[in-house]
Write a protein that holds these residues in place. Sequence first.
Motif, short mmCIF file in Angstrom:
data_model
loop_
_atom_site.label_atom_id
_atom_site.label_comp_id
_atom_site.label_asym_id
_atom_site.label_seq_id
_atom_site.Cartn_x
_atom_site.Cartn_y
_atom_site.Cartn_z
N PRO A 41 21.79 88.36 20.09
CA PRO A 41 20.75 88.36 21.13
C PRO A 41 19.38 87.93 20.64
O PRO A 41 18.50 87.59 21.44
N SER A 42 19.14 87.94 19.32
CA SER A 42 17.82 87.58 18.80
C SER A 42 17.61 86.06 18.75
O SER A 42 16.51 85.60 18.48
N LEU A 43 18.65 85.28 18.98
CA LEU A 43 18.52 83.82 18.91
C LEU A 43 17.52 83.30 19.94
O LEU A 43 17.62 83.64 21.13
N THR A 44 16.60 82.48 19.50
CA THR A 44 15.62 81.86 20.39
C THR A 44 16.12 80.49 20.83
O THR A 44 17.14 79.99 20.34
N LYS A 45 15.38 79.88 21.74
CA LYS A 45 15.75 78.55 22.19
C LYS A 45 15.75 77.58 21.01
O LYS A 45 16.67 76.76 20.85
N ALA A 46 14.71 77.65 20.15
CA ALA A 46 14.62 76.76 19.00
C ALA A 46 15.82 76.93 18.08
O ALA A 46 16.39 75.96 17.57
N ALA A 47 16.23 78.18 17.87
CA ALA A 47 17.38 78.45 17.01
C ALA A 47 18.67 77.89 17.61
O ALA A 47 19.52 77.35 16.90
N LEU A 48 18.81 78.02 18.91
CA LEU A 48 20.00 77.50 19.59
C LEU A 48 20.03 75.98 19.56
O LEU A 48 21.10 75.37 19.40
N VAL A 49 18.87 75.36 19.73
CA VAL A 49 18.80 73.90 19.66
C VAL A 49 19.22 73.43 18.27
O VAL A 49 19.99 72.48 18.11
N ALA A 50 18.74 74.11 17.24
CA ALA A 50 19.10 73.77 15.87
C ALA A 50 20.60 73.98 15.63
O ALA A 50 21.26 73.16 14.99
N ALA A 51 21.15 75.08 16.16
CA ALA A 51 22.57 75.36 16.00
C ALA A 51 23.42 74.31 16.70
O ALA A 51 24.47 73.90 16.19
N ALA A 52 22.96 73.86 17.88
CA ALA A 52 23.71 72.83 18.62
C ALA A 52 23.78 71.53 17.81
O ALA A 52 24.82 70.87 17.75
N LYS A 53 22.67 71.17 17.20
CA LYS A 53 22.65 69.95 16.38
C LYS A 53 23.56 70.11 15.17
O LYS A 53 24.30 69.20 14.80
N ALA A 54 23.49 71.30 14.54
CA ALA A 54 24.30 71.54 13.35
C ALA A 54 25.80 71.53 13.67
O ALA A 54 26.61 71.04 12.88
N GLU A 55 26.15 72.07 14.83
CA GLU A 55 27.56 72.14 15.21
C GLU A 55 28.00 70.92 16.02
O GLU A 55 29.14 70.86 16.50
N LYS A 56 27.07 69.97 16.21
CA LYS A 56 27.35 68.74 16.97
C LYS A 56 27.83 69.04 18.40
O LYS A 56 28.75 68.42 18.92
N VAL A 57 27.17 70.05 19.00
CA VAL A 57 27.45 70.40 20.40
C VAL A 57 26.63 69.49 21.30
O VAL A 57 25.43 69.32 21.09
N GLN A 58 27.28 68.90 22.30
CA GLN A 58 26.59 67.99 23.21
C GLN A 58 25.79 68.81 24.24
O GLN A 58 26.25 69.06 25.35
N ALA A 59 24.61 69.23 23.82
CA ALA A 59 23.74 70.03 24.72
C ALA A 59 22.30 69.66 24.44
O ALA A 59 21.85 69.72 23.28
N SER A 60 21.57 69.27 25.47
CA SER A 60 20.17 68.89 25.29
C SER A 60 19.29 70.12 25.20
O SER A 60 19.69 71.24 25.59
N ASP A 61 18.07 69.93 24.72
CA ASP A 61 17.10 71.03 24.66
C ASP A 61 16.89 71.62 26.05
O ASP A 61 16.80 72.84 26.22
N LYS A 62 16.79 70.73 27.02
CA LYS A 62 16.51 71.18 28.39
C LYS A 62 17.67 72.01 28.94
O LYS A 62 17.47 73.06 29.57
N GLU A 63 18.90 71.56 28.71
CA GLU A 63 20.07 72.30 29.20
C GLU A 63 20.15 73.69 28.57
O GLU A 63 20.44 74.68 29.25
N ILE A 64 19.89 73.76 27.27
CA ILE A 64 19.90 75.06 26.59
C ILE A 64 18.82 75.97 27.18
O ILE A 64 19.06 77.16 27.43
N GLY A 65 17.64 75.41 27.45
CA GLY A 65 16.56 76.21 28.04
C GLY A 65 16.90 76.71 29.43
O GLY A 65 16.57 77.85 29.79
N ILE A 66 17.60 75.88 30.23
CA ILE A 66 17.98 76.29 31.59
C ILE A 66 18.97 77.45 31.54
O ILE A 66 18.85 78.43 32.28
N VAL A 67 19.96 77.37 30.65
CA VAL A 67 20.95 78.45 30.54
C VAL A 67 20.27 79.74 30.08
O VAL A 67 20.54 80.83 30.61
N LEU A 68 19.36 79.64 29.13
CA LEU A 68 18.64 80.83 28.67
C LEU A 68 17.84 81.46 29.80
O LEU A 68 17.80 82.69 29.95
#
Length: 331
Positions: A297-324
């Motif tokens: 639960p402590s993961l921030t938007k920035a951390a999730l964006v970084a994790a998506a890039k590291a895991e090669k998940v097809q998710a934009s910054d905006k999409e991650i922000g909308i889900v959050l």
Amino acid sequence: MVSKRILAFAAIAILVAAGLAAADYSSYGFTQSGTRNVDGIDYLVLVDDSGAELLFSPLAEPGADRLNALKSIVSMLHTWKGLTLSSLRATNDASQLRVTARPSSLLSGANDLSAALPGGLVFWYDKAIDYDFRVLSGAYAIRMTGLFTTTADLLDSLSLAYKDPVTWLLRSDPEYAVKRITELTLRVDGLEASLKSLGDELASTKTDFSGQLAATGDQLSATRAELGATKAELELTKSNLAALVAAKAASDKLMAADVARLESALMETLNVGFLSGPKPLPQATVDWVVAKKKADPSLTKAALVAAAKAEKVQASDKEIGIVLLVKFGER
């Protein structure tokens, strides 16, 4: 001293007016026609496409999700058949959007329920549209809360609370039903004890006391009748509680589906670009963000964006922000 205070108030008024005018309300079907102070609160006067007036206090500047919700609630109220409004006010703060509609009439068949709503109809929006207001019926002041679905469903529930508050409580409040069963059980025990006492008294009464005998017999019959009625109410209450448990399970399932649909619609509404209209978020993106956030639960938007890039998940910054925002209320 007076002139300084006047200048200070004027400066505050200018700042408030500037804040009130910050959002672009015209994009959501409202026309700004000025400001008004009511009960010491500064409101922005908005007029919708039907010409109806709304007093809006943006204590915090509303985002697109709040303004879309405001538009939906206002439209719903103005198209509610049988509802006539005497006033409509809304407040947006950091935690929620709140809309208070005071009806001059609210018809349910031949009944006008407006007098039973001293605080009006109150709706609020955080992630979905909910309602929270009180209904007066005789000695009962019933608090009605829940997820808004349709005006027909809400009016049916409101009408039952007004016409038969006990049945509404038995169906809607398991704790009340359990408490009522306990009360009725104790009453049955007390009546059965009284019945036994009266029977003993009747058996020991001598025949020469015919008047006393008749009175005791009448009292015995009345107690038996009361006991029968109380037992019948007890059985009905137990039946209602069983039905309530089953209905609640079904309602929880439907509510979860309704919330999921509302969240999906809201995420689609927020997912717009400069030259593109609303489009659905990929379910895989939603599931990935929710799983990550629930795991940590402590993961921030920035951390999730970084994790998506590291895991090669097809998710934009905006999409991650909308889900959050929609799923967890975080920006």
